[in-house]
Design an enzyme around this catalytic site. Sequence first.
Site, PDB file in Angstrom:
ATOM      1  CE1 TYR A  99      -2.306  -1.263   3.984  1.00  0.00           C
ATOM      2  CE2 TYR A  99      -1.710  -0.907   1.683  1.00  0.00           C
ATOM      3  CZ  TYR A  99      -2.353  -1.647   2.650  1.00  0.00           C
ATOM      4  OH  TYR A  99      -3.048  -2.783   2.298  1.00  0.00           O
TER       5      TYR A  99
ATOM      6  N   PRO B  37      -4.309  -8.878  -1.723  1.00  0.00           N
ATOM      7  CG  PRO B  37      -5.748  -8.880   0.077  1.00  0.00           C
ATOM      8  CD  PRO B  37      -4.312  -8.707  -0.274  1.00  0.00           C
TER       9      PRO B  37
END
Length: 240
Positions: A146, A176
Site C-alpha cells: 500500500y 487523508p
Amino acid sequence: MAVVTGAAGGFGQAIALELARRGADIISVDLKEADDTVAQVTSLGRRALALKADVSDPEQVAALVQPMTTLSGRVDILVNNAGIFPFRDVFELDFAEWKRTQEINLDSQFLMAKAVMGGMRDGGWGRIVNLASNSLGLAVPGLVHYMASKGGVIGLTRALASDLAPFGITVNAVSPTASRTPGGQVNIGDSMLQDVAGMQAIKRVGVAQDIVGTVAFLTSDDSSFITGQTIMTDGGLVRL
C-alpha cells in the site's frame, strides 16, 4: 464536468456531493452501483451519470472516454479516489496482491489522467486531484504494498504537474488519515481508528467530510497557482 472514481460511497461519494454543491455536474466511476450518489447529486440540481468500470483496466478506461463526454463535451475535473488498503504481513505478501494493489491505487490514476488530459489541454483548463495517504509519514507495519503504491501516487502527481502546467492543468494530491468510512471500518476497525485519532493534534476520528473542502479548493480557480503539491488532511498527525 467532474469525474470522481470510487464515488459509490466513502470519500468518493462525499467529494462528488461537495463538487455538485459547488456547481459541478458529476460522473461517478466505480465497480459498484452508484445509484445513491446519482440520486443525491440530481437532488442538488446537477446532472449526474454513473459508469461501472475497473479503472485499473486500460481497455475499460478507454471505453469510458466517449460516455464521460456525453454530459458536457469534456471533463474539467478528475478526482482519482479509487483505491484499496489491505493489511498483509510482508512475509505473507505475494506478488499477485502486490501487483493488484499497484494496479488499483497507482495505475488507475495514470490511466484516468491519460483519458481526460487531452480534453483539458484543448480547453486550456483542468484540475486533477489524486488521493494519496499520510501513511508514508508513519511507521505502520503490514502496508508495504500500500505504501509503495501511495508513494507512487505522490511521484505521479509531481511529475504530471510539470508536464501539464503549460496547458492550464494543475495536479495535486490529498493525503487523508485513517478515517471512519465503509472501507476504513472494514480494513482498519474502530479500535485502530481511535488509536490513530489519539496520535493526531485534532483528537477525533476522521470522516469523509474532513477532506472534501480541500479537494474542492484544489479543483477551483482559487488554487490556480498551486500544483505538484501533497496536502495532509489528517488532523495534524504528519507534519511536512
